[in-house]
Every structure is written in structure tokens, then in C-alpha cells.
Design a protein around this motif. Structure first.
Motif, PDB file in Angstrom:
ATOM      1  N   ARG A  77       0.835  -1.211   0.000  1.00 26.67           N
ATOM      2  CA  ARG A  77       0.000   0.000   0.000  1.00 26.67           C
ATOM      3  C   ARG A  77       0.858   1.245   0.000  1.00 26.67           C
ATOM      4  O   ARG A  77       0.562   2.226  -0.668  1.00 26.67           O
ATOM      5  CB  ARG A  77      -0.928   0.000   1.221  1.00 26.67           C
ATOM      6  N   ARG A  78       1.933   1.207   0.752  1.00 30.08           N
ATOM      7  CA  ARG A  78       2.831   2.359   0.806  1.00 30.08           C
ATOM      8  C   ARG A  78       3.423   2.642  -0.556  1.00 30.08           C
ATOM      9  O   ARG A  78       3.593   3.795  -0.958  1.00 30.08           O
ATOM     10  CB  ARG A  78       3.939   2.093   1.830  1.00 30.08           C
ATOM     11  N   ALA A  79       3.745   1.599  -1.297  1.00 30.78           N
ATOM     12  CA  ALA A  79       4.332   1.782  -2.631  1.00 30.78           C
ATOM     13  C   ALA A  79       3.319   2.363  -3.602  1.00 30.78           C
ATOM     14  O   ALA A  79       3.614   3.296  -4.350  1.00 30.78           O
ATOM     15  CB  ALA A  79       4.861   0.456  -3.148  1.00 30.78           C
ATOM     16  N   LYS A  80       2.086   1.831  -3.598  1.00 35.13           N
ATOM     17  CA  LYS A  80       1.092   2.240  -4.587  1.00 35.13           C
ATOM     18  C   LYS A  80       0.568   3.644  -4.334  1.00 35.13           C
ATOM     19  O   LYS A  80       0.170   4.336  -5.262  1.00 35.13           O
ATOM     20  CB  LYS A  80      -0.065   1.244  -4.587  1.00 35.13           C
ATOM     21  N   SER A 103      16.710   5.125   3.856  1.00 37.03           N
ATOM     22  CA  SER A 103      16.846   6.043   2.733  1.00 37.03           C
ATOM     23  C   SER A 103      16.118   7.357   3.012  1.00 37.03           C
ATOM     24  O   SER A 103      16.608   8.425   2.641  1.00 37.03           O
ATOM     25  CB  SER A 103      16.307   5.395   1.455  1.00 37.03           C
ATOM     26  N   ALA A 104      14.951   7.279   3.668  1.00 38.68           N
ATOM     27  CA  ALA A 104      14.221   8.506   3.981  1.00 38.68           C
ATOM     28  C   ALA A 104      15.037   9.390   4.903  1.00 38.68           C
ATOM     29  O   ALA A 104      15.049  10.617   4.771  1.00 38.68           O
ATOM     30  CB  ALA A 104      12.880   8.162   4.619  1.00 38.68           C
ATOM     31  N   LYS A 105      15.727   8.779   5.854  1.00 40.17           N
ATOM     32  CA  LYS A 105      16.586   9.541   6.761  1.00 40.17           C
ATOM     33  C   LYS A 105      17.716  10.225   5.999  1.00 40.17           C
ATOM     34  O   LYS A 105      18.185  11.301   6.374  1.00 40.17           O
ATOM     35  CB  LYS A 105      17.162   8.607   7.827  1.00 40.17           C
ATOM     36  N   ALA A 106      18.137   9.612   4.889  1.00 35.38           N
ATOM     37  CA  ALA A 106      19.214  10.183   4.068  1.00 35.38           C
ATOM     38  C   ALA A 106      18.702  11.209   3.065  1.00 35.38           C
ATOM     39  O   ALA A 106      19.477  11.753   2.287  1.00 35.38           O
ATOM     40  CB  ALA A 106      19.954   9.062   3.342  1.00 35.38           C
ATOM     41  N   GLY A 107      17.369  11.458   3.065  1.00 35.51           N
ATOM     42  CA  GLY A 107      16.820  12.429   2.129  1.00 35.51           C
ATOM     43  C   GLY A 107      16.456  11.851   0.784  1.00 35.51           C
ATOM     44  O   GLY A 107      16.395  12.564  -0.223  1.00 35.51           O
ATOM     45  N   VAL A 108      16.189  10.531   0.753  1.00 34.38           N
ATOM     46  CA  VAL A 108      15.804   9.858  -0.486  1.00 34.38           C
ATOM     47  C   VAL A 108      14.545   9.046  -0.212  1.00 34.38           C
ATOM     48  O   VAL A 108      14.534   8.208   0.687  1.00 34.38           O
ATOM     49  CB  VAL A 108      16.923   8.917  -0.996  1.00 34.38           C
ATOM     50  N   ILE A 109      13.478   9.301  -0.989  1.00 34.20           N
ATOM     51  CA  ILE A 109      12.238   8.564  -0.821  1.00 34.20           C
ATOM     52  C   ILE A 109      12.184   7.443  -1.855  1.00 34.20           C
ATOM     53  O   ILE A 109      12.200   7.695  -3.065  1.00 34.20           O
ATOM     54  CB  ILE A 109      11.008   9.481  -0.986  1.00 34.20           C
ATOM     55  N   LEU A 110      12.134   6.196  -1.373  1.00 30.09           N
ATOM     56  CA  LEU A 110      11.994   5.027  -2.239  1.00 30.09           C
ATOM     57  C   LEU A 110      10.562   4.529  -2.133  1.00 30.09           C
ATOM     58  O   LEU A 110      10.059   4.304  -1.030  1.00 30.09           O
ATOM     59  CB  LEU A 110      12.962   3.914  -1.809  1.00 30.09           C
ATOM     60  N   LYS A 111       9.909   4.357  -3.271  1.00 29.55           N
ATOM     61  CA  LYS A 111       8.481   4.026  -3.270  1.00 29.55           C
ATOM     62  C   LYS A 111       8.247   2.518  -3.315  1.00 29.55           C
ATOM     63  O   LYS A 111       7.729   1.980  -4.279  1.00 29.55           O
ATOM     64  CB  LYS A 111       7.786   4.718  -4.440  1.00 29.55           C
ATOM     65  N   GLY A 112       8.664   1.823  -2.242  1.00 26.40           N
ATOM     66  CA  GLY A 112       8.334   0.411  -2.115  1.00 26.40           C
ATOM     67  C   GLY A 112       9.532  -0.507  -2.153  1.00 26.40           C
ATOM     68  O   GLY A 112      10.626  -0.165  -2.616  1.00 26.40           O
ATOM     69  N   GLY A 113       9.308  -1.744  -1.635  1.00 28.07           N
ATOM     70  CA  GLY A 113      10.378  -2.734  -1.567  1.00 28.07           C
ATOM     71  C   GLY A 113      10.865  -3.181  -2.924  1.00 28.07           C
ATOM     72  O   GLY A 113      12.047  -3.477  -3.110  1.00 28.07           O
ATOM     73  N   GLY A 114       9.957  -3.242  -3.919  1.00 29.81           N
ATOM     74  CA  GLY A 114      10.379  -3.634  -5.255  1.00 29.81           C
ATOM     75  C   GLY A 114      11.396  -2.673  -5.839  1.00 29.81           C
ATOM     76  O   GLY A 114      12.295  -3.073  -6.583  1.00 29.81           O
ATOM     77  N   VAL A 115      11.277  -1.387  -5.492  1.00 31.16           N
ATOM     78  CA  VAL A 115      12.237  -0.390  -5.965  1.00 31.16           C
ATOM     79  C   VAL A 115      13.613  -0.665  -5.376  1.00 31.16           C
ATOM     80  O   VAL A 115      14.641  -0.543  -6.062  1.00 31.16           O
ATOM     81  CB  VAL A 115      11.768   1.029  -5.586  1.00 31.16           C
ATOM     82  N   ILE A 116      13.649  -1.040  -4.102  1.00 27.83           N
ATOM     83  CA  ILE A 116      14.934  -1.343  -3.458  1.00 27.83           C
ATOM     84  C   ILE A 116      15.635  -2.487  -4.181  1.00 27.83           C
ATOM     85  O   ILE A 116      16.840  -2.432  -4.464  1.00 27.83           O
ATOM     86  CB  ILE A 116      14.714  -1.695  -1.977  1.00 27.83           C
ATOM     87  N   GLU A 117      14.874  -3.524  -4.501  1.00 29.57           N
ATOM     88  CA  GLU A 117      15.484  -4.669  -5.178  1.00 29.57           C
ATOM     89  C   GLU A 117      15.992  -4.295  -6.565  1.00 29.57           C
ATOM     90  O   GLU A 117      17.078  -4.719  -6.975  1.00 29.57           O
ATOM     91  CB  GLU A 117      14.466  -5.814  -5.277  1.00 29.57           C
ATOM     92  N   GLN A 118      15.229  -3.495  -7.293  1.00 32.84           N
ATOM     93  CA  GLN A 118      15.671  -3.054  -8.615  1.00 32.84           C
ATOM     94  C   GLN A 118      16.927  -2.191  -8.517  1.00 32.84           C
ATOM     95  O   GLN A 118      17.853  -2.317  -9.325  1.00 32.84           O
ATOM     96  CB  GLN A 118      14.549  -2.277  -9.310  1.00 32.84           C
ATOM     97  N   LEU A 119      16.966  -1.285  -7.529  1.00 32.38           N
ATOM     98  CA  LEU A 119      18.157  -0.451  -7.329  1.00 32.38           C
ATOM     99  C   LEU A 119      19.382  -1.316  -7.065  1.00 32.38           C
ATOM    100  O   LEU A 119      20.477  -1.032  -7.554  1.00 32.38           O
ATOM    101  CB  LEU A 119      17.938   0.503  -6.155  1.00 32.38           C
ATOM    102  N   ALA A 120      19.194  -2.353  -6.266  1.00 34.74           N
ATOM    103  CA  ALA A 120      20.328  -3.206  -5.912  1.00 34.74           C
ATOM    104  C   ALA A 120      20.896  -3.927  -7.128  1.00 34.74           C
ATOM    105  O   ALA A 120      22.089  -4.250  -7.160  1.00 34.74           O
ATOM    106  CB  ALA A 120      19.888  -4.222  -4.857  1.00 34.74           C
ATOM    107  N   ARG A 121      20.064  -4.147  -8.140  1.00 30.54           N
ATOM    108  CA  ARG A 121      20.497  -4.927  -9.299  1.00 30.54           C
ATOM    109  C   ARG A 121      20.777  -4.063 -10.534  1.00 30.54           C
ATOM    110  O   ARG A 121      20.996  -4.600 -11.619  1.00 30.54           O
ATOM    111  CB  ARG A 121      19.420  -5.964  -9.646  1.00 30.54           C
ATOM    112  N   VAL A 122      20.742  -2.732 -10.400  1.00 31.51           N
ATOM    113  CA  VAL A 122      20.863  -1.845 -11.551  1.00 31.51           C
ATOM    114  C   VAL A 122      22.148  -2.121 -12.324  1.00 31.51           C
ATOM    115  O   VAL A 122      23.223  -2.284 -11.735  1.00 31.51           O
ATOM    116  CB  VAL A 122      20.781  -0.371 -11.114  1.00 31.51           C
TER     117      VAL A 122
END
Length: 613
Positions: A76-79, A262-281
Motif C-alpha cells: 500500500r505504501r508503494a502504490k 533512505s528517507a533519513k538520508a533524504g531519499v524517498i523510495l516508493k516500495g520494496g520492489g524499488v529497493i530490489e531493482q536499485l540493488a540490481r541496476v
């Protein structure tokens, strides 16, 4: 005895209902070709009920429902944030049936797609302007933040151009439609975003990749224990230790930890799927202006052609640029104002995104933009000689080439380090996608270390090029409304949201709230750390569960005890998953404290990277 029977039947009915609810969802997944860990959970619940271990079955239900609730929260947070841009798109317009009678005019509501050029629209307070048009009322105040990122209201007077997607202020105004909805700026952006998002491949839930092998191992161990011992209870005793809670819970907890970090670092990531994609970029594309460059260009030279003098030339160009949202427009307007020049209102103005703007100023037709756009009305327009990092806005007046304005937008201090870090950490293909001219783009690319440059691109062309880039996943970094489509089309869209347009932030998966490109690297580093933690937690859960299942084949662990022990396994995986709350910090890129401050970061007094060599 009666109380025990009541409790047993109550538990049986409750667990049976949960099994039925799980099976309904599972059948839909199987029909869609998706097999998850729910199979193992259902078998475990059925087995415990079949051998009369109803307390163990209730514990399994408790573990599964808790894991699903946590996963649904993350979804829900992602969508919620990803749909903001599409939800804002206006759908109805109030067309005045008697536009000449402002006092008692009647309106009829029509679909935005049915608005025709020339229609007079009534825009009520706080409503979104549905199509591009010209203000007919004497004056109005508008919130243009959805297009330009400017948070302060903007005042317009009669004859000024207003864009679709802009929010009206506190007073009702009338607007004459200049374009149909499919040709209006905001709807074009929305259409591209919808198309780009629809073309994206879904991300498979991380735990489901272990579903088939883990389920097979668990069923083999449980079935073998039953066959060897001849006791059906042994089957249930093994399976309660194979319930997939560590797999279902570990990844969501780790990903939520990464989101918080990431939010504490000033970066908003919109969901866990985004984290996984970032890790594999594996590929990265960058816009130029405002992304690799500072986005604060300055006017360095005014080059009027005969017979124009410098002040009159700049005044006409700046007057036309009042109706443009391009980053260079503000610089040109500001330079004219600083020289004491009075800007004129346009009788008519029209902007073509990324190309330029045309306006009628004091009865003269003024066109400002790229050389190809200006050459359409002034064929003698020729590109001027520019030095590294410079760009030019070309101007035509009444169909004649009038000169050019030279601007400089230097590369960000941290851009070269960011590009170098990505290349050193496995990002194989790094390109620049920009609407700027070849010479300017090449100069900035050379400064920051990018070898592949694609220039003179329209928003749709950026989307087409991004779709062809390999290897995947692709990360696109940009800022401004024209980047929204390609941010949505990329596997990971990163918006420099500190100054960028809201539309870009809505279309992106990652929004950088600090005006520093180093945060892009931090986002990638946090994604990799989070995925590493999630994977390790999953393997801890698999390892402990497998070891306990092997022990349970001997009958040493009763079903209820096994279910409770499995809770301890859950706790172990959750505690390890919380390591995602720590991890890489602002020093990831390798900039010194002085360089990071110059790049726009705020340095925490407790940051260990404050000490430099």
C-alpha cells in the motif's frame, strides 16, 4: 470435556476458514502461472488439523496472517505515491454556454476530451485547468507547482497563457481553450506516463523465488518421516517447522528498514520492489540540465544580429520567455530584469515542450528556442560557435533571425564522482539523454566521464531510447516535467525533487529531496545493502528451518513445540532484517566533507566521514 471439544471445534472452524480464504487466492495465482509459498502453508495447516494438533494450527495461522499484514502494508505504501500524477488528471470541464454574459452565464459539464478550441471554460476556485488556454478574466492567481515545481502562487493577467494541470486560486476565472485535451501539455505527460508504466514488467516477490525448492525439500522430509515411522503425526511435526514465515517476513522487514534508512538520508523510495531493482541496476541514463549540471544557468553573452541593439533584443526574448517553463527561461527573464528592462505582456503565446516558445509582443512575433525550432520561421538561422558547457537560446523576430543568447550551466561538482562510482560498482552502460544540442551535451558529458550521449531528444524519444537500453535493470535520473515519461518508463526512475517538477516526482520510483547527485549513489548503496540483508535473513530462516525439520523427523519435537520454536526462528530473521536500518552513509561516493557541503549536503555532526585526509 465439553469445553475442550468446543475449543477444538472453534479452532478447527477458524483454521478451516483461513485455509479456504488462502486457497481462493492461491487458485488465482496458479491460474496466472504463479506458484508461491502459500502451498506449503496450506499443507501445514491441513496436516496439523488432520492429526488433531489444533493449537499448532492456530499458531501457524497467527504467523501467516502477521506476515501477510506486514507485506500488504509495504505494498500500500508503494502504490499510494505512484498513482498521484494520474489521479490529478482533470476529467470534466465547465463550458460556458453564453460566454459574453459574464454575470449570468450558464455552464454545461463535458468530458475534457470533448472540449474544443475556442470554448470558454469556467474554472472554479481550487479546480485544475483541464486544457491549455488563454486567460479571459482580468486577472487570476494559479498554483503551477505540478508543472514547474514553483511552490508560490503565480499571478496572471488577461491574455496570459495558462497550462493544463495548473490549479486555480481563490477566485473563479474564465479561460479560452487553445488546445484540445490530447494536445495539452499535462494530458500528454499523463498519457506517456500511463503507457510507460503499463509496459513495465512486474517485480516477482523475493520470497516466492524460493517457493518451489523449499516446498519440495519440506514435503520430501515430512513424507519420508511419515513413511519411515509409520506415524502421520510425524508429517505434521516436520511441516510446522517448514512454515514459510521467515521467508514471508524477512524480506518485507528488511525492505521497510531500507525505506526508513533512505528517507533519513533524504531519499524517498516508493516500495520494496524499488529497493530490489536499485540493488540490481546495470544501466544508468542521466538527463543533463539540472541533473548532471547545477540547473542554475547564467546568461554570459547577448549576441544580437543587425539591426537589433542588445537591450531591445534581450527585452523581446525575455518577454516571450515569460511563457516558457524551461530552466533557461527564468535565467533570461532574470537577466533582463537586472538590466532594468521592462518586460511586455504577450497578446498570444505558445510553448512547444523542449523546443521553444513563440509569442506576439507589442505586435511583433518573437520566437525563442532551439535552432531547428527557430529556423522554421527564420530559415537563415545558423548555430553559433559555443565553448565547453555553454548553451544558446536562438531568437527570431517577425520571421527574421535576431540573434542568440549564450548561457552557461556548469556540471555539478559531484557528477564525475557519481558516474565513476556507478561504473566501478557494476553499472556497465551509462548514457546521457538530453534535449540539448550536441556540442553542449558533449562538453558536459566529457567533464563528468560519460562516453555515450544522445542529444536533441524529445520526451517520447527519450522513452523509446530507454526502452532499448541493455543490460537491465535501467536507472534513469532526471528533473523537470519533460523527464516524467522516461522516469516512468525506466525500471527505476529517480527524480531530483529538490527543484524538479512535481510531475517528475510523481512518475519516479525514487525522489531525491536533497539537491545533491550523491544521493543517487546513496540510494543504490542502500538498495544493495538492504537486498543483501534480506537475502541473508532468508537463508538464515531456510537454514534454521531445514535443520529443525531434520531433527523433527526423529520425533524429538512435538507439533506445538515445533510451532513455538518456529516463532523463535521468525524472531531471529526479523532481528537480522533490522540490520537494514543501518548501512552505507553519505560518505559512499568518496567526496570529502568540503566537497559534499559544496554539493548541497548538510553534514551531521555525528557523521564519521567528517574527518578527511
Amino acid at each position: 470435556m465439553g469445553s475442550e471439544d468446543t475449543a477444538r471445534w472453534s479452532a478447527t472452524v477458524w483454521v478451516a476458514a483461513f485455509i479456504t480464504w488462502t486457497l481462493v487466492g492461491m487458485v488465482g495465482d496458479v491460474l496466472a502461472g504463479h506458484v508461491g509459498l502459500d502451498v506449503l502453508a496450506v499443507v501445514a495447516m491441513v496436516a496439523t488439523l488432520a492429526v488433531g494438533e489444533y493449537i499448532a494450527s492456530l499458531i501457524v495461522v497467527l504467523m501467516l496472517s502477521g506476515g501477510e499484514a506486514l507485506e500488504q502494508y509495504a505494498t500500500r505504501r508503494a502504490k499510494r505515491d505512484l498513482t498521484t500524477l494520474l489521479d490529478r488528471s482533470p476529467r470534466l470541464a465547465h463550458v460556458l454556454t453564453r460566454p459574453d454574459d459574464a454575470g449570468s452565464a450558464e455552464t454545461r459539464d463535458v468530458a475534457v476530451a470533448d472540449v474544443r478550441v475556442g470554448d470558454i471554460l469556467l474554472i472554479r476556485p481550487s479546480e485544475i485547468i483541464p486544457v491549455d488556454g488563454v486567460l479571459v478574466s482580468s486577472a487570476g492567481t494559479f498554483d503551477e507547482s505540478s508543472l514547474t515545481g514553483e511552490s508560490l502562487p503565480v499571478s496572471r493577467v488577461s491574455g496570459d497563457h495558462v497550462l493544463s494541470g495548473v490549479v486555480n486560486g481563490t477566485g473563479a476565472v474564465r479561460v479560452r481553450a487553445e488546445r484540445t485535451s490530447d494536445r495539452s501539455q499535462y494530458q500528454q505527460i499523463v498519457a506517456l506516463v500511463e503507457s510507460a508504466q503499463a509496459s513495465r514488467a512486474p517485480v516477482v516477490r523475493l520470497a516466492d523465488r524460493f517457493a518451489v525448492p523449499f516446498t519440495a525439500v519440506a514435503l520430501v522430509l515430512a513424507g519420508g518421516a511419515w513413511i519411515v515411522s509409520g506415524l502421520p503425526e510425524r508429517f505434521a511435526e516436520v511441516l510446522v517447522l517448514a512454515t514459510p514465515c521467515p521467508l514471508l517476513i524477512a524480506a518485507p522487514v528488511a525492505f521497510l528498514g531500507g525505506l526508513s534508512r533512505s528517507a533519513k538520508a533524504g531519499v524517498i523510495l516508493k516500495g520494496g520492489g524499488v529497493i530490489e531493482q536499485l540493488a540490481r541496476v546495470r544501466s544508468a541514463a542521466f538527463d543533463k540540465t539540472g541533473t548532471l549540471t547545477q540547473g542554475r544557468p547564467r546568461l554570459t553573452e547577448v549576441r544580437p544580429a543587425s539591426p537589433f541593439d542588445a537591450d531591445e533584443f534581450l527585452r523581446l526574448a525575455a518577454s516571450a520567455e515569460q511563457y516558457s517553463t524551461h530552466v533557461f527561461a527564468d535565467t533570461i527573464r532574470r537577466a533582463a530584469t537586472e538590466r532594468g528592462l521592462t518586460l511586455r505582456a504577450a497578446e498570444h503565446a505558445d510553448e512547444v515542450a523542449t523546443l521553444g516558445v513563440s509569442a506576439v509582443i507589442d505586435g511583433r512575433e518573437v520566437v525563442v528556442g532551439k535552432p531547428g525550432y527557430v529556423a522554421e520561421v527564420a530559415p537563415e538561422t545558423m548555430p553559433i560557435t559555443l565553448h565547453g558547457g555553454e548553451a544558446a537560446a536562438y531568437v527570431a523576430v517577425d520571421g527574421r533571425f535576431a540573434g542568440a543568447l549564450v548561457l552557461a550551466d556548469p556540471a555539478r561538482l559531484e557528477s564525475a564522482q557519481v558516474v565513476r562510482w556507478l561504473r566501478d560498482h557494476g553499472v556497465e552502460n551509462i548514457v546521457m539523454l538530453t534535449g540539448d544540442g550536441p556540442s553542449t551535451a558533449a562538453a558536459i558529458a566529457d567533464q563528468v566521464g560519460i562516453d555515450v550521449v544522445r542529444s536533441d531528444l524529445l520526451p517520447a524519444q527519450k522513452v523509446e531510447y530507454a526502452a532499448r537500453m541493455v543490460p537491465r535493470p535501467l536507472m534513469m535520473v532526471g528533473d523537470g516535467i519533460n523527464d516524467a515519461p522516461v522516469l516512468a518508463a525506466a525500471d527505476i526512475g529517480v527524480a531530483m525533487g529538490a527543484r524538479g517538477a512535481t510531475a517528475a516526482g510523481d512518475a519516479a520510483d525514487v525522489v531525491v529531496l536533497v539537491d545533491s547527485l550523491t544521493k543517487v549513489v546513496e540510494a543504490v548503496a542502500i538498495g544493495r545493502h538492504t537486498l543483501r540483508v534480506a537475502m541473508t535473513a532468508i537463508w538464515i530462516g531456510i537454514g534454521l528451518s531445514t535443520a529443525l525439520m531434520i531433527i523433527a523427523t526423529s520425533g524429538a519435537i512435538p507439533a506445538v513445540a515445533g510451532a513455538l520454536i518456529q516463532e523463535l526462528v521468525d524472531v531471529a530473521t526479523i532481528l537480522y532484517s533490522l540490520r537494514a536500518l543501518g548501512g552505507p552513509g553519505a560518505r559512499t561516493v568518496g567526496l570529502s566533507t568540503r566537497e559534499r557541503v559544496a554539493a548541497g549536503e548538510t553534514i551531521d555532526a555525528g557523521d564519521p566521514s567528517r574527518t578527511t585526509r
